[in-house]
Write an enzyme that holds these catalytic residues in place. Structure first.
Site, PDB file in Angstrom:
ATOM      1  N   ALA A   1       0.846  -1.196   0.000  1.00 24.85           N
ATOM      2  CA  ALA A   1       0.000   0.000   0.000  1.00 24.85           C
ATOM      3  C   ALA A   1       0.880   1.244   0.000  1.00 24.85           C
ATOM      4  O   ALA A   1       2.086   1.158   0.219  1.00 24.85           O
ATOM      5  CB  ALA A   1      -0.890  -0.021   1.236  1.00 24.85           C
TER       6      ALA A   1
ATOM      7  N   GLN B   1       1.116   3.506   2.192  1.00 27.26           N
ATOM      8  CA  GLN B   1       1.756   3.645   3.505  1.00 27.26           C
ATOM      9  C   GLN B   1       2.284   2.286   3.997  1.00 27.26           C
ATOM     10  O   GLN B   1       2.174   1.957   5.177  1.00 27.26           O
ATOM     11  CB  GLN B   1       0.791   4.255   4.510  1.00 27.26           C
ATOM     12  CG  GLN B   1       0.617   5.752   4.363  1.00 27.26           C
ATOM     13  CD  GLN B   1       1.936   6.521   4.566  1.00 27.26           C
ATOM     14  OE1 GLN B   1       2.825   6.077   5.277  1.00 27.26           O
ATOM     15  NE2 GLN B   1       2.048   7.670   3.925  1.00 27.26           N
ATOM     16  N   SER B   2       2.863   1.508   3.112  1.00 27.37           N
ATOM     17  CA  SER B   2       3.387   0.194   3.492  1.00 27.37           C
ATOM     18  C   SER B   2       4.622   0.312   4.385  1.00 27.37           C
ATOM     19  O   SER B   2       5.637   0.902   3.992  1.00 27.37           O
ATOM     20  CB  SER B   2       3.749  -0.586   2.226  1.00 27.37           C
ATOM     21  OG  SER B   2       4.521  -1.725   2.551  1.00 27.37           O
ATOM     22  N   ASN B   3       4.537  -0.279   5.574  1.00 25.49           N
ATOM     23  CA  ASN B   3       5.710  -0.344   6.453  1.00 25.49           C
ATOM     24  C   ASN B   3       6.749  -1.301   5.883  1.00 25.49           C
ATOM     25  O   ASN B   3       7.948  -1.088   6.029  1.00 25.49           O
ATOM     26  CB  ASN B   3       5.300  -0.842   7.844  1.00 25.49           C
ATOM     27  CG  ASN B   3       4.244   0.041   8.467  1.00 25.49           C
ATOM     28  OD1 ASN B   3       4.469   1.226   8.665  1.00 25.49           O
ATOM     29  ND2 ASN B   3       3.076  -0.536   8.758  1.00 25.49           N
TER      30      ASN B   3
ATOM     31  N   ALA C   1       7.330  -1.900   2.688  1.00 27.55           N
ATOM     32  CA  ALA C   1       8.053  -1.233   1.598  1.00 27.55           C
ATOM     33  C   ALA C   1       9.129  -0.306   2.175  1.00 27.55           C
ATOM     34  O   ALA C   1      10.275  -0.305   1.713  1.00 27.55           O
ATOM     35  CB  ALA C   1       7.067  -0.447   0.726  1.00 27.55           C
TER      36      ALA C   1
END
Ligand SMILES: *Cc1c(COP(=O)(O)O)cnc(C)c1O
Length: 336
Positions: free
Chosen positions: A73, A75-77, A79
């Protein structure tokens, strides 16, 4: 250690702290609450993906990769931590993110950019397909890409949580020795989504079940985005594959996993009253910051279960904080 034979690089600050939550425990009047601080792993703030990346990056380096690719997403942690790990090991990073580029670059996305990741926005296209395409383009340009699946949840990544269970049991044994007070958890509660964390913990428990200080409590994943039956099937598949990867010869079935999907609310990443109250309660009682997508939902579920008397008085409940703090700053006042 169970994971001793696997290639591993050092990324996370381990062991993460294991701490009591005395004010919260008194305020709620339920079981004795503790917290495992995987929000303090480090790696462009912290979070559970740092443990998975110790094994994933080692595999990428062994294969001679020069670029890490992953997706998630906006706001992917996962990533963000993958991008930071790439920087730390001198690799390039290509991120495939769902949706369109937002107007403001903040939270995890700000950190993705700071550590030098290249971001491709792929709308509603399936992530796996988009990542494969990016890999193909990089190969055509003479590069050597390494794809890390969504959430870092394959047998290599999940091995990080097999090691984490071993770490927890060692911490408990160490405390027992130091204090003479029995240190056993009856329940471990946390946010469960792409299945790497929960399946790794489950493999660790089974593999260590006859070892001194083993865990005989319940491991409860609060689902963040999946119906329980879907998540249980994912967990059984990944746990079996992870045990195989470690040469343990264990198999898992969906019914081996405790999953609660009562708190899905408006869906993935949609912040509701449950999450907002959870963030305020933990922050106000203990000064510990949760995130609105994962840990806020899981802790909101735990608060509800405590109110419904799902735990017996005197039981010890460990909330495993899986991180996400950087994501909070992508939500701003919506998390208040
Ligand atoms: C990814 C993530 C989870 C879920 O972990 P899985 O291994 O995908 O189940 C929980 N909390 C945070 C903060 C995460 O970033």
């Amino acid at each position: 250690m169970l994971t001793d034979k696997l290639p591993r690089v050092s990324i996370a600050h381990l062991p993460t702290p294991l701490e009591p939550l005395p004010r919260l425990t008194a305020q709620l009047g339920g079981p004795e609450l503790w917290i495992k601080r995987d929000d303090q792993t480090g790696l462009a703030t912290g979070g559970n993906k740092a443990r998975k990346l110790e094994f994933l990056v080692a595999d990428a380096l062994a294969q001679g990769a020069d670029t890490l690719i992953t997706g998630g997403a906006a706001q992917s942690n996962h990533a963000r931590q993958t991008a930071a790990a790439a920087a730390k090991f001198g690799l390039a990073c290509a991120l495939v993110l769902r949706g369109e580029a937002p107007a403001r670059v903040q939270g995890n996305l700000l950190l993705d950019r700071l550590v030098g990741a290249v971001v491709a926005w792929v709308g509603e296209r399936p992530l796996a397909e988009a990542m494969a395409q990016v890999a193909e383009d990089l190969r055509a340009a003479g590069r050597c890409p390494y794809i890390i699946p969504y959430g870092g949840s394959n047998p290599i990544g999940a091995s990080g949580y097999v090691a984490a269970m071993e770490e927890l049991l060692n911490q408990c044994a160490g405390r027992e020795q130091a204090t003479g007070i029995r240190m056993r958890f009856d329940h471990i509660v946390f946010a469960s989504s792409s299945s790497g964390t929960q399946s790794g913990l489950a493999v660790g428990v089974r593999a260590l079940q006859d070892v001194n200080g083993s865990f005989d409590g319940r491991i409860l994943g609060i689902s963040v985005d999946q119906p329980a039956d879907v998540l249980r099937r994912m967990l059984a598949d990944l746990a079996t594959a992870t045990a195989d990867h470690l040469g343990l010869g264990l198999t898992f079935a969906p019914q081996d996993f405790d999953v609660n999907d009562d708190y899905l609310g408006g869906g993935y990443g949609v912040v509701g009253d449950l999450e907002r109250e959870a963030l305020r309660t933990m922050a106000g009682a203990e000064g510990i910051i949760l995130d609105p997508v994962y840990t806020g939902r899981a802790f909101g579920g735990l608060l509800d279960l405590i109110r419904r008397d799902a735990f017996r008085p005197g039981e010890h409940v460990l909330f495993w904080h899986t991180g996400g703090t950087a994501g909070l700053f992508g939500y701003g006042e919506r998390a208040l």
